[in-house]
Design a protein around this motif. Structure first.
Motif, PDB file in Angstrom:
ATOM      1  N   GLY A 185      -1.475  12.169  -7.237  1.00 52.31           N
ATOM      2  CA  GLY A 185      -2.005  13.122  -6.259  1.00 52.31           C
ATOM      3  C   GLY A 185      -0.926  14.111  -5.860  1.00 52.31           C
ATOM      4  O   GLY A 185       0.261  13.799  -5.924  1.00 52.31           O
ATOM      5  N   PHE A 192      -5.550  14.374  -8.297  1.00 53.61           N
ATOM      6  CA  PHE A 192      -6.306  14.910  -7.167  1.00 53.61           C
ATOM      7  C   PHE A 192      -5.428  15.685  -6.201  1.00 53.61           C
ATOM      8  O   PHE A 192      -4.217  15.515  -6.152  1.00 53.61           O
ATOM      9  N   TYR A 252      -0.010   6.636   6.527  1.00 52.55           N
ATOM     10  CA  TYR A 252      -0.001   7.375   5.255  1.00 52.55           C
ATOM     11  C   TYR A 252      -0.007   6.431   4.050  1.00 52.55           C
ATOM     12  O   TYR A 252      -0.779   6.619   3.103  1.00 52.55           O
ATOM     13  N   MET A 273      -2.687   6.215   0.874  1.00 52.19           N
ATOM     14  CA  MET A 273      -2.182   6.398  -0.493  1.00 52.19           C
ATOM     15  C   MET A 273      -2.497   5.178  -1.356  1.00 52.19           C
ATOM     16  O   MET A 273      -2.831   5.316  -2.535  1.00 52.19           O
ATOM     17  N   ASP A 287      -5.992   5.562  -2.421  1.00 46.64           N
ATOM     18  CA  ASP A 287      -6.079   6.528  -3.526  1.00 46.64           C
ATOM     19  C   ASP A 287      -5.897   5.822  -4.868  1.00 46.64           C
ATOM     20  O   ASP A 287      -6.603   6.100  -5.838  1.00 46.64           O
ATOM     21  N   GLN A 296       8.662   8.628  -3.950  1.00 46.19           N
ATOM     22  CA  GLN A 296       7.366   7.974  -3.756  1.00 46.19           C
ATOM     23  C   GLN A 296       7.377   6.496  -4.159  1.00 46.19           C
ATOM     24  O   GLN A 296       6.350   5.824  -4.106  1.00 46.19           O
TER      25      GLN A 296
HETATM   26  N1  TRP Z   1       2.476  11.046  -1.383  1.00 43.58           N
HETATM   27  C1  TRP Z   1       2.450  11.918  -2.528  1.00 43.58           C
HETATM   28  C2  TRP Z   1       3.447  13.062  -2.292  1.00 43.58           C
HETATM   29  O1  TRP Z   1       3.680  13.424  -1.168  1.00 43.58           O
HETATM   30  C3  TRP Z   1       1.059  12.491  -2.781  1.00 43.58           C
HETATM   31  C4  TRP Z   1       0.075  11.398  -3.022  1.00 43.58           C
HETATM   32  C5  TRP Z   1      -0.956  11.034  -2.190  1.00 43.58           C
HETATM   33  C6  TRP Z   1       0.014  10.540  -4.150  1.00 43.58           C
HETATM   34  N2  TRP Z   1      -1.652  10.009  -2.729  1.00 43.58           N
HETATM   35  C7  TRP Z   1      -1.088   9.670  -3.932  1.00 43.58           C
HETATM   36  C8  TRP Z   1       0.793  10.417  -5.323  1.00 43.58           C
HETATM   37  C9  TRP Z   1      -1.416   8.669  -4.863  1.00 43.58           C
HETATM   38  C10 TRP Z   1       0.447   9.422  -6.236  1.00 43.58           C
HETATM   39  C11 TRP Z   1      -0.642   8.561  -6.004  1.00 43.58           C
HETATM   40  O2  TRP Z   1       3.966  13.591  -3.241  1.00 43.58           O
END
Ligand code: TRP
Length: 335
Positions: free
Chosen positions: A13, A46, A141, A145, A148, A163
Motif C-alpha cells: 500500500g 492499494f 495504525y 495495516m 490490509d 515498515q
Molecule cells: N504504512 C505504509 C507506509 O507508510 C503504507 C501501508 C499501509 C502499507 N498499509 C500497508 C504497506 C500494507 C504495505 C502493506 O509506507
C-alpha cells in the motif's frame, strides 16, 4: 487454512500523503512492477486513503492525491491483468477486519510501535503532554495495516526498513488470532526485502524523502525536473579534478544504462567531467526513462471516468477476496 489461490500473492500500500517522487518510484513502484512482470504472481496494490486520514488532510486534496497516485501506479507498469489496484476505503471488509483484530491486539504491542513512540518522544522533547495531538488512528495504525495485509491473504509484502516493524505486528496479530480462536484462520505474511533496495539520495545527499523536502518529483513537467536536478548539492571540485561518487552518480546508477554509468564513473575517478555536464546527462537520462510513464499518466488523468472504472475492477476483485477472509474470521469468532 483455506488457500483460495495458488499463485503467490504480493501486496503493498502507498499513502496518498504527497506528490510521488523518484525515490518512491525506484524504491517501491519499479521493484513492484518487476515482480508483477511474473505472471505467476498476483499483486494487490492499494492507495492507503484511510491511513492518510490520521493527518486530517483537506478532503479535496486527499481525493486529488488518491486519484494521482492510482493513475501513477497504473502508468508505471502495474496496468496488468495480474495486478489489482484499489482504494483501501472502497474495500469495506478491510475496516471490518480491523475492528475484529482490535480485541486480539494488546495495548502494550501498540505502545511499542515506532510511529507512536516517535510522536510521544517529540511531545516529551517539546515539554507537552505525552499524548498531545495523537489520535487513535495513529495509535492503532498497525492494526489497520495488519487488516490490509491479512485481509487479502497476502503471502509477501515488499517493505523497506521503516515498515519492517509494522509487518512484524501483522504476523503477531495473525498468531494471536490463531491462539485465541481455533486454528489458523489468517495467513501469515512474510516480508520481501527487495534486492539491493534502491534508496535514492535526495537533493541534499540524505535519503530522498518528502519529510526532508529534498525530492525530485516523478510526474512533473520536464522543466520542473530539470530545475530540480540543478539544485542537487555538489562541492566546488573543478571539472578536470578527480571526484568521489556522489548523489549525481547514485541517481545515474538508478536510471542510466550500464555503459553510461561506467563512463561517468571512470571520468569521476580520473577527472574530466564537471558537475554541470553530469547534471545535464542525468536530466536527459531521467527524462528518457520517465517520459513514456508521464504520457500514460497524463492520459489516465485526462479520462477520470476510465480511471474510476479501472479502479472499480480492482476494488471488486479485492473485495471478493477480503470478504472471504472476513467470513472466515467471523465464523471462527462465533459471529
Ligand atoms: N504504512 C505504509 C507506509 O507508510 C503504507 C501501508 C499501509 C502499507 N498499509 C500497508 C504497506 C500494507 C504495505 C502493506 O509506507
Amino acid at each position: 487454512m483455506t488457500i483460495t489461490d495458488r499463485r503467490i500473492v504480493t501486496l503493498t500500500g502507498i499513502q496518498p500523503t504527497g506528490e510521488l517522487h523518484l525515490g518512491n518510484y525506484a524504491g517501491a513502484i519499479r521493484p513492484l512492477a518487476r515482480l508483477a512482470a511474473d505472471e505467476g504472481r498476483e499483486v494487490y496494490v492499494f492507495v492507503a486513503d484511510l491511513h492518510a486520514l490520521n493527518g486530517h488532510p483537506d478532503p479535496a486534496v486527499l481525493a486529488d492525491r488518491t486519484q494521482r497516485i492510482a493513475a501513477a501506479l497504473l502508468a508505471c507498469g502495474l496496468d496488468r491483468p495480474n495486478v489489482h489496484v484499489y482504494r483501501q476505503s472502497r474495500v469495506p471488509a478491510i475496516a471490518r477486519l480491523a475492528a475484529l483484530l482490535n480485541p486480539v491486539t494488546s495495548k502494550g504491542l501498540l505502545n511499542r510501535a515506532h510511529a507512536y513512540k516517535a510522536a510521544v518522544a517529540a511531545n516529551a522533547e517539546a515539554g507537552r503532554d505525552p499524548d498531545h495531538g495523537i489520535n487513535i488512528g495513529l495509535y492503532s495504525y498497525p492494526v489497520l495495516m495488519a487488516a490490509d495485509i491479512l485481509g487479502l491473504d497476502a503471502d509477501e509484502v515488499p517493505v523497506g526498513a521503516d515498515q519492517a516493524q509494522h509487518l512484524e505486528i501483522a504476523v503477531d496479530l495473525a498468531q494471536q488470532f490463531a491462539r485465541t480462536y481455533r486454528g489458523e484462520v489468517l495467513r501469515e505474511p512474510r516480508a520481501l526485502i527487495p534486492e539491493a533496495i534502491a534508496t535514492l539520495p535526495g537533493l541534499d545527499g540524505r535519503k530522498m524523502s518528502k519529510s526532508y523536502g529534498n525530492t525530485i518529483p516523478l510526474m512533473a513537467d520536464p522543466d520542473v525536473i530539470k530545475a530540480t536536478i540543478r539544485r542537487i548539492v555538489t562541492d566546488s571540485t573543478p571539472p578536470e579534478h578527480p571526484k568521489a561518487p556522489d548523489t549525481l552518480v547514485a541517481l545515474l546508477r538508478a536510471f542510466a544504462d550500464a555503459s553510461t554509468i561506467r563512463d561517468v564513473e571512470t571520468r569521476y575517478r580520473e577527472g574530466g567531467i564537471g558537475y554541470g555536464e553530469t547534471k545535464a546527462l542525468l536530466t536527459a537520462v531521467i527524462e528518457q526513462h520517465v517520459s513514456p510513464l508521464r504520457a500514460r499518466y497524463q492520459q489516465l488523468r485526462a479520462e477520470p471516468a476510465a480511471l474510476h472504472e479501472r479502479l472499480r475492477q480492482g476494488e471488486r476483485h479485492a473485495a471478493r477476496r477480503a470478504d472471504e477472509v472476513l467470513a472466515r474470521a467471523m465464523t471462527a469468532m462465533g459471529l
